[in-house]
Design a protein around this motif. Structure first.
Motif: not given
Length: 108
Positions: A1-2, A5, A19, A23
């Motif tokens: 995810m990191k 993103l 974002a 998130h």
């Protein structure tokens, strides 16, 4: 995810504020991730480990909250409740001593 993103932010697919909102991540955390990403320190393996660590921290916080709520519930269950008064029952009110007599006729 990191990693994904950061790639999306740098590619202009999503903005930082979007974002954050989507998130539920703080601006400081996003900035930290972007700094790591820009330095080449953010690999998919490291990102996965970080996500796991974040989930473990959330789980630990939730477990603490469940424990706290369980203790509160147990306390409420153990606390005796005063009997409820219905319309057909009389309520007894206990009061303290009566008022002292006024100045007339009272001896010190």
């Amino acid at each position: 995810m990191k990693l994904e993103l950061c790639q999306d932010i740098r590619a202009g697919v999503i903005g930082r504020r979007d974002a954050q909102r989507v998130h539920r991540i703080s601006a400081n955390l996003i900035q930290l991730w972007l700094t790591q990403f820009d330095r080449g320190e953010l690999t998919s393996e490291e990102a996965e480990a970080s996500v796991i660590a974040e989930y473990e921290a959330k789980i630990a916080a939730l477990e603490r909250k469940v424990g706290q709520l369980t203790m509160e519930l147990d306390l409420v269950k153990k606390t005796p409740r005063p009997p409820s008064v219905t319309g057909s029952e009389r309520s007894l009110i206990v009061t303290g001593p009566g008022a002292a007599p006024s100045g007339k006729g009272a001896k010190p």
